[in-house]
Design a protein around this motif. Structure first.
Motif, short mmCIF file in Angstrom:
data_model
loop_
_atom_site.label_atom_id
_atom_site.label_comp_id
_atom_site.label_asym_id
_atom_site.label_seq_id
_atom_site.Cartn_x
_atom_site.Cartn_y
_atom_site.Cartn_z
N THR A 91 0.82 -1.20 0.00
CA THR A 91 0.00 0.00 0.00
C THR A 91 0.86 1.26 0.00
O THR A 91 2.01 1.25 0.45
CB THR A 91 -0.91 0.04 1.23
OG1 THR A 91 -0.10 0.02 2.40
CG2 THR A 91 -1.88 -1.14 1.24
N THR A 92 0.27 2.33 -0.50
CA THR A 92 0.95 3.63 -0.47
C THR A 92 1.27 4.03 0.96
O THR A 92 2.34 4.57 1.23
CB THR A 92 0.08 4.71 -1.14
OG1 THR A 92 -1.23 4.70 -0.54
CG2 THR A 92 -0.04 4.49 -2.63
N GLN A 94 1.96 2.06 3.46
CA GLN A 94 3.10 1.27 3.93
C GLN A 94 4.40 1.86 3.40
O GLN A 94 5.37 2.00 4.14
CB GLN A 94 2.96 -0.20 3.53
CG GLN A 94 4.07 -1.09 4.04
CD GLN A 94 4.08 -1.23 5.55
OE1 GLN A 94 3.04 -1.16 6.20
NE2 GLN A 94 5.25 -1.42 6.13
N GLY A 134 -3.82 2.68 -0.11
CA GLY A 134 -4.19 2.11 1.18
C GLY A 134 -3.34 2.66 2.31
O GLY A 134 -2.36 3.37 2.09
N GLU A 137 0.07 -1.22 6.29
CA GLU A 137 -0.38 -2.62 6.32
C GLU A 137 -0.75 -3.03 7.75
O GLU A 137 -0.10 -2.61 8.71
CB GLU A 137 0.72 -3.54 5.79
CG GLU A 137 1.11 -3.28 4.34
CD GLU A 137 0.11 -3.82 3.33
OE1 GLU A 137 -0.87 -4.48 3.71
OE2 GLU A 137 0.32 -3.56 2.13
#
Length: 148
Positions: A91-92, A94, A134, A137
């Motif tokens: 995800t962006t 993360q 997102g 994580e």
């Protein structure tokens, strides 16, 4: 253990060597060759893959290649180069979290590298990672002082 989602090129010498060692430890855990670290959250995304061993080998191949580019002497016999490439989503959130985490480490450990990385506008993921929108994580252990 830190298995960076960031491209290995961003790591300083100490960070890249640590990633190689920790990646090999992760491989041993996933192969069932050690009893330590079996519940480590950094292994979650590899365990979710259809073939976790293939996934960690693909991950380590990129670390090895970065080591070769820098003229390091990582032992190629430690990984399987015959595995087919695969992608893992990251995800962006993360990537952003890890970027800030790395910068904080480098600010102390390698100020020159830290200053170089401040110039980076677009963060590249590890070559096997495919970026999706997102948050951080769910497996990431976020310290209160590091929350976005």
């Amino acid at each position: 253990m830190r298995l960076w989602s960031l491209h290995p090129e961003y790591l300083d010498a100490k960070g890249l060597v640590a990633l190689w060692r920790e990646g090999l430890l992760a491989k041993a855990v996933l192969e069932g060759k050690t009893r330590g670290y079996v519940h480590h959250p950094q292994l979650t995304r590899f365990r979710f893959q259809p073939d976790p061993i293939q996934a960690i080998n693909v991950y380590l191949r990129a670390v090895f290649e970065e080591g070769e580019r820098r003229k390091y002497r990582f032992n190629p016999s430690k990984i399987d180069f015959s595995v087919q490439p695969i992608s893992i989503f990251v995800t962006t959130g993360q990537l952003e979290y890890e970027w800030k985490h790395l910068l904080e480490k480098l600010k102390i450990r390698d100020p020159r590298r830290y200053c170089e990385l401040l110039e980076i506008a677009v963060i590249k993921p590890h070559p096997m990672m495919e970026v999706i929108p997102g948050d951080v994580e769910p497996w990431e252990i976020v310290k209160k002082s590091e929350q976005l």
